[in-house]
Design an enzyme around this catalytic site. Structure first.
Site, PDB file in Angstrom:
ATOM      1  N   GLY A 125      -8.848   6.088   1.184  1.00  0.00           N
ATOM      2  CA  GLY A 125      -9.726   6.738   1.902  1.00  0.00           C
ATOM      3  C   GLY A 125     -11.133   6.211   1.787  1.00  0.00           C
ATOM      4  O   GLY A 125     -12.007   7.392   1.568  1.00  0.00           O
ATOM      5  N   ASP A 177       0.762  -0.748   0.142  1.00  0.00           N
ATOM      6  CA  ASP A 177      -0.305   0.336  -0.085  1.00  0.00           C
ATOM      7  C   ASP A 177       0.968   1.382  -0.024  1.00  0.00           C
ATOM      8  O   ASP A 177       1.510   1.176   0.536  1.00  0.00           O
ATOM      9  CB  ASP A 177      -1.142  -0.240   0.963  1.00  0.00           C
ATOM     10  CG  ASP A 177      -1.741   1.194   1.213  1.00  0.00           C
ATOM     11  OD1 ASP A 177      -2.595   1.236   0.435  1.00  0.00           O
ATOM     12  OD2 ASP A 177      -2.142   1.265   2.588  1.00  0.00           O
ATOM     13  N   LYS A 190     -12.181  13.471   7.329  1.00  0.00           N
ATOM     14  CA  LYS A 190     -12.473  13.457   5.798  1.00  0.00           C
ATOM     15  C   LYS A 190     -12.691  14.840   5.190  1.00  0.00           C
ATOM     16  O   LYS A 190     -12.302  15.707   4.519  1.00  0.00           O
ATOM     17  CB  LYS A 190     -12.706  12.377   4.677  1.00  0.00           C
ATOM     18  CG  LYS A 190     -12.427  10.750   5.682  1.00  0.00           C
ATOM     19  CD  LYS A 190     -12.853   9.640   5.331  1.00  0.00           C
ATOM     20  CE  LYS A 190     -12.629   8.386   5.003  1.00  0.00           C
ATOM     21  NZ  LYS A 190     -10.996   7.960   4.784  1.00  0.00           N
ATOM     22  N   ARG A 196      -4.900 -10.879  25.753  1.00  0.00           N
ATOM     23  CA  ARG A 196      -6.197 -11.995  25.292  1.00  0.00           C
ATOM     24  C   ARG A 196      -7.613 -12.007  25.630  1.00  0.00           C
ATOM     25  O   ARG A 196      -8.222 -11.293  25.154  1.00  0.00           O
ATOM     26  CB  ARG A 196      -5.889 -13.623  25.760  1.00  0.00           C
ATOM     27  CG  ARG A 196      -4.573 -14.454  25.249  1.00  0.00           C
ATOM     28  CD  ARG A 196      -4.963 -15.247  25.491  1.00  0.00           C
ATOM     29  NE  ARG A 196      -4.366 -15.023  27.505  1.00  0.00           N
ATOM     30  CZ  ARG A 196      -4.017 -16.189  28.014  1.00  0.00           C
ATOM     31  NH1 ARG A 196      -3.551 -17.653  27.664  1.00  0.00           N
ATOM     32  NH2 ARG A 196      -3.837 -15.758  29.799  1.00  0.00           N
ATOM     33  N   HIS A 229      -8.311  10.136   3.169  1.00  0.00           N
ATOM     34  CA  HIS A 229      -7.777   9.176   3.868  1.00  0.00           C
ATOM     35  C   HIS A 229      -7.747   9.821   5.503  1.00  0.00           C
ATOM     36  O   HIS A 229      -8.051  10.960   5.611  1.00  0.00           O
ATOM     37  CB  HIS A 229      -6.221   9.561   4.051  1.00  0.00           C
ATOM     38  CG  HIS A 229      -5.744   8.178   2.525  1.00  0.00           C
ATOM     39  ND1 HIS A 229      -4.462   8.827   0.638  1.00  0.00           N
ATOM     40  CD2 HIS A 229      -5.602   6.639   2.739  1.00  0.00           C
ATOM     41  CE1 HIS A 229      -4.984   8.222   0.932  1.00  0.00           C
ATOM     42  NE2 HIS A 229      -5.708   7.053   1.368  1.00  0.00           N
TER      43      HIS A 229
HETATM   44  P1  13P Z   1      -9.510   4.534   4.925  1.00  0.00           P
HETATM   45  O1  13P Z   1      -8.255   5.877   5.901  1.00  0.00           O
HETATM   46  O2  13P Z   1     -10.093   5.736   4.140  1.00  0.00           O
HETATM   47  O3  13P Z   1      -9.009   3.726   5.422  1.00  0.00           O
HETATM   48  O4  13P Z   1      -8.454   4.803   4.000  1.00  0.00           O
HETATM   49  C1  13P Z   1      -7.490   3.902   3.667  1.00  0.00           C
HETATM   50  C2  13P Z   1      -6.282   3.600   3.086  1.00  0.00           C
HETATM   51  O5  13P Z   1      -6.532   4.084   1.927  1.00  0.00           O
HETATM   52  C3  13P Z   1      -4.999   2.926   2.232  1.00  0.00           C
HETATM   53  O6  13P Z   1      -4.425   2.497   1.168  1.00  0.00           O
HETATM   54  O1  G3H Z   2      -3.266   4.508   3.486  1.00  0.00           O
HETATM   55  C1  G3H Z   2      -2.733   4.521   4.097  1.00  0.00           C
HETATM   56  C2  G3H Z   2      -3.349   3.122   5.024  1.00  0.00           C
HETATM   57  O2  G3H Z   2      -4.076   4.235   6.362  1.00  0.00           O
HETATM   58  C3  G3H Z   2      -1.833   3.054   5.874  1.00  0.00           C
HETATM   59  O3  G3H Z   2      -1.767   4.207   6.657  1.00  0.00           O
HETATM   60  O4  G3H Z   2       0.332   4.059   6.884  1.00  0.00           O
HETATM   61  O5  G3H Z   2      -0.280   4.373   8.755  1.00  0.00           O
HETATM   62  O6  G3H Z   2       0.091   2.998   8.160  1.00  0.00           O
HETATM   63  P1  G3H Z   2      -0.297   3.596   7.934  1.00  0.00           P
HETATM   64 ZN    ZN Z   3      -4.603   4.573   0.810  1.00  0.00          ZN
END
Ligand code: 13P
Ligand code: G3H
Ligand code: ZN
Length: 341
Positions: free
Chosen positions: A220, A83, A192, A290, A188
């Protein structure tokens, strides 16, 4: 079956009225919860790993957790995806780590630089049978490690940041990317929008026309459900003014406009946090991890099951498997060399 690329998933999602959920993992509980939900709903899934997740959990640990998921659920179509990859170096590392899909996010670069870095990433990944998601346009919101913009600033100027359909056509032709993350009004994180969210459905439609056959991705896409914000705040949290994209709009983008991949992280974080806060607030003597991570894991599973309904991907696992077999069971070279196949 081994981990697969997103190709058999997107072939069916494209024009099929459903999208594959891409959920972020950072630890064992998140991975277990997501996989458990997808197994219960018989849904294909993309597990995605950010740079932050690699740093936090250590890729070796994540790799073994994912291998365990594949062993536990041999019939579930699972892709593993980078990602928001930011460099070709990282793409190479992920290809060597056994990722079946990578994202190269050059959206913050000037256009020609985005084309250049994306085309290079495509060359590297395709050489090993790994597919590539690219990004064009600018999303709002800010998260650790993801370049973004303050919600208010973004909302004021949103038209200027949306993906340009003609540029998308040129970009896809020049880079050879397999899917494209587009800016169509999502953002994101948990904060938002200041106002009601309004996705630019007409823009999705235009990009679908200029880029026929190219699977579109929506980042996002968390909805930040008010009931979870209320729980977080009730049990000692402080998240005023959190707001997401209503699930009806996500569902419409998927079912009526053909978006093929939907990224969701924030809603899983919210489900986990709300439950842990509840246990801490209602059982102050509790100190066995847990007994709060377990309920948190169940809360994430419920959240993912809810999302699989929104994305209409529940019940699609078998079709994806059959299509994968029809394609000749393609896997990246990492898996052809004997490991995990
Ligand atoms: P969100 O922050 O809306 O969950 O989006 C996550 C995302 O785009 C990860 O790449
Ligand atoms: O869009 C990003 C994802 O929510 C991942 O977030 O970089 O904090 O792991 P992160
Ligand atoms: Zn993203």
């Amino acid at each position: 079956m081994p981990l697969i690329t997103t190709k058999p998933m997107f072939d069916l999602a494209y024009g099929g009225g459903f999208a594959v959920g891409a959920f972020n993992i950072n630890n064992m509980e998140l991975a277990q919860a997501i996989i458990d939900a997808c197994a219960k709903e018989s849904s294909p899934v993309i597990l995605q790993i950010s740079r932050g997740a690699r740093k936090y959990a250590n890729m070796r640990y994540l790799k073994h957790i994912i291998d365990a998921a594949v062993e536990e659920h041999p019939d579930l179509p699972i892709a593993i995806h980078l990602d928001h990859g930011d460099t070709v170096e990282l793409v190479k590392t992920c290809v060597n780590d056994g990722f079946t899909s990578v994202m190269i996010d050059g959206s913050h670069h000037p256009y020609d630089e985005n084309v250049k870095v994306t085309a290079e990433a495509v060359k590297v990944a395709h050489a090993s049978g790994v597919v590539v998601e690219a990004e064009l346009g600018m999303l709002g919101g800010i998260e650790e490690d993801v370049v973004g913009m303050d919600a208010h600033e973004y909302e004021k100027n949103v038209q200027k940041f949306l993906t340009d359909p003609q540029q998308a056509k040129d970009f896809a032709a020049r880079t050879g990317c397999d899917s494209l993350a587009v800016a169509i009004g999502t953002s994101h994180g948990a904060y938002k929008f200041k106002q009601e969210a309004k996705l630019a459905f007409d823009r999705i439609e235009q990009i679908m026309k200029t880029c026929p056959g190219l699977p579109l991705v929506m980042h996002g896409s968390s909805s930040v459900p008010q009931e979870f914000i209320d729980l977080v705040n009730k049990y000692g949290g402080n998240m005023p003014n959190a707001r997401g994209v209503p699930e009806e709009q996500i569902s419409k983008a998927v079912r009526s406009y053909g978006v093929c991949k939907v990224n969701i992280d924030t809603d899983l974080r919210l489900a986990m946090t709300a439950k842990i806060r509840e246990v801490f607030a209602t059982k102050p003597a509790e100190f066995d991890p847990r007994n709060y991570l377990g309920p948190a894991r169940e809360a994430i599973t419920s959240m993912v099951r809810r999302k699989l309904q929104v994305l209409n991907s529940a019940g699609k696992a078998q079709q994806v498997n059959q299509h994968w077999e029809k394609l000749g069971k393609p896997v990246p070279s990492f898996y052809k060399s004997g490991r995990a196949a």
